[in-house]
Design an enzyme around this catalytic site. Structure first.
Site, PDB file in Angstrom:
ATOM      1  N   HIS A  80       0.827  -1.201   0.000  1.00 39.55           N
ATOM      2  CA  HIS A  80       0.000   0.000   0.000  1.00 39.55           C
ATOM      3  C   HIS A  80       0.865   1.256   0.000  1.00 39.55           C
ATOM      4  CE1 HIS A  80      -3.923  -2.087   1.496  1.00 39.55           C
ATOM      5  NE2 HIS A  80      -3.388  -2.660   0.440  1.00 39.55           N
ATOM      6  N   GLU A  82       0.818   4.067   1.675  1.00 43.07           N
ATOM      7  CA  GLU A  82       1.292   4.624   2.953  1.00 43.07           C
ATOM      8  C   GLU A  82       2.443   3.794   3.505  1.00 43.07           C
ATOM      9  OE1 GLU A  82      -1.734   3.738   1.915  1.00 43.07           O
ATOM     10  OE2 GLU A  82      -3.295   4.602   3.163  1.00 43.07           O
ATOM     11  N   CYS A 106      -6.290   2.087   5.029  1.00 39.06           N
ATOM     12  CA  CYS A 106      -6.870   0.834   5.531  1.00 39.06           C
ATOM     13  C   CYS A 106      -6.332   0.555   6.938  1.00 39.06           C
ATOM     14  CB  CYS A 106      -6.523  -0.321   4.592  1.00 39.06           C
ATOM     15  SG  CYS A 106      -4.818  -0.862   4.739  1.00 39.06           S
ATOM     16  N   CYS A 109      -2.489  -0.038   7.091  1.00 43.57           N
ATOM     17  CA  CYS A 109      -1.723   1.218   6.968  1.00 43.57           C
ATOM     18  C   CYS A 109      -1.907   2.071   8.219  1.00 43.57           C
ATOM     19  CB  CYS A 109      -2.144   1.982   5.718  1.00 43.57           C
ATOM     20  SG  CYS A 109      -1.610   1.169   4.207  1.00 43.57           S
TER      21      CYS A 109
HETATM   22  O1  LIG Z   1      -4.679   2.073   2.717  1.00 43.80           O
HETATM   23  C1  LIG Z   1      -4.704   1.743   1.497  1.00 43.80           C
HETATM   24  C2  LIG Z   1      -5.743   1.006   0.962  1.00 43.80           C
HETATM   25  C3  LIG Z   1      -5.633   0.551  -0.322  1.00 43.80           C
HETATM   26  N1  LIG Z   1      -4.539   0.818  -1.055  1.00 43.80           N
HETATM   27  C4  LIG Z   1      -4.432   0.279  -2.406  1.00 43.80           C
HETATM   28  C5  LIG Z   1      -4.410  -1.234  -2.486  1.00 43.80           C
HETATM   29  C6  LIG Z   1      -4.991  -1.505  -3.842  1.00 43.80           C
HETATM   30  O2  LIG Z   1      -3.928  -1.452  -4.804  1.00 43.80           O
HETATM   31  C7  LIG Z   1      -5.944  -0.331  -4.060  1.00 43.80           C
HETATM   32  C8  LIG Z   1      -7.380  -0.672  -3.766  1.00 43.80           C
HETATM   33  O3  LIG Z   1      -7.916  -1.348  -4.850  1.00 43.80           O
HETATM   34  P1  LIG Z   1      -9.499  -1.516  -5.046  1.00 43.80           P
HETATM   35  O4  LIG Z   1      -9.642  -2.059  -6.425  1.00 43.80           O
HETATM   36  O5  LIG Z   1     -10.141  -0.153  -4.899  1.00 43.80           O
HETATM   37  O6  LIG Z   1      -9.984  -2.462  -3.988  1.00 43.80           O
HETATM   38  O7  LIG Z   1      -5.546   0.678  -3.155  1.00 43.80           O
HETATM   39  C9  LIG Z   1      -3.527   1.609  -0.549  1.00 43.80           C
HETATM   40  O8  LIG Z   1      -2.515   1.891  -1.228  1.00 43.80           O
HETATM   41  N2  LIG Z   1      -3.659   2.070   0.712  1.00 43.80           N
HETATM   42 ZN    ZN Z   2      -3.414   0.213   3.435  1.00 41.96          ZN
END
Ligand SMILES: O=c1ccn([C@H]2C[C@H](O)[C@@H](COP(=O)(O)O)O2)c(=O)[nH]1
Ligand code: ZN
Length: 162
Positions: A80, A82, A106, A109
């Site tokens: 991710h 972050e 998320c 993160c």
């Molecule tokens: O905290 C976060 C949450 C998600 N991500 C990234 C991980 C994935 O590559 C996308 C999410 O994909 P979706 O198709 O929208 O489920 O975002 C992140 O970098 N940081």
């Molecule tokens: Zn994340």
């Protein structure tokens, strides 16, 4: 009258702009997440975007969201944004810094943000606010005293030219 330019971008526009530009490096076809970590003196400490770990070829690993086999989806491989920015930082402590991020972090993160000492999160989008992950992030941020608030979008259009 000093003659100073009036239409320069604000610090917030600058840092969210850097976050969004970083996100444009992402190969994720659905959600490109970019972020920018900044210290109390408005110095950029680190940047990141969602991508694969070093050595994992963008063209060899899957970028799809769903499939019969979870091992053929992006979720088990992507680092991710972050976490990338936190892990990329080579300068010591992130204590007291803030993070501009295009998507609300998320829960994984959020844990890394809290443990690294980041104290403020400025986010662009909160499209997954109903998910357990984001609800858990907010609960942890509240408990840990990490402030979070949405970025105030301006109607400024950014065009690159020289
Ligand atoms: O905290 C976060 C949450 C998600 N991500 C990234 C991980 C994935 O590559 C996308 C999410 O994909 P979706 O198709 O929208 O489920 O975002 C992140 O970098 N940081
Ligand atoms: Zn994340």
């Amino acid at each position: 009258m000093s003659g100073k330019r009036k239409d320069y971008i604000s610090w917030d526009e600058y840092f969210m702009g850097v976050a969004l530009l970083s996100g444009m490096r992402s190969k994720d076809p659905n959600t490109q997440v970019g972020c920018c970590i900044v210290d109390q003196d408005n110095k950029i400490l680190s940047m990141g975007y969602n991508g694969l770990p070093k050595g994992c070829d963008d063209d060899e690993f899957p970028w799809i969201r769903e499939g019969e086999n979870p091992l053929e989806t992006k979720y088990v491989y992507t680092v991710h944004s972050e976490l990338n920015a936190i892990l990329n930082y080579k300068g010591g402590s992130l204590e007291g810094s803030k993070i501009y991020v295009s998507l609300f972090p998320c829960n994984e993160c959020a844990k890394a943000i809290i443990q690294s000492g980041i104290k403020e999160v400025i986010y662009g989008d909160d499209k997954y606010h109903e998910t357990h992950g984001v609800i858990a992030s907010k609960r942890m941020f509240d408990a840990a005293g990490v402030r979070y608030h949405p970025y105030h979008w301006t109607d400024r259009e950014v065009k690159f030219k020289i």
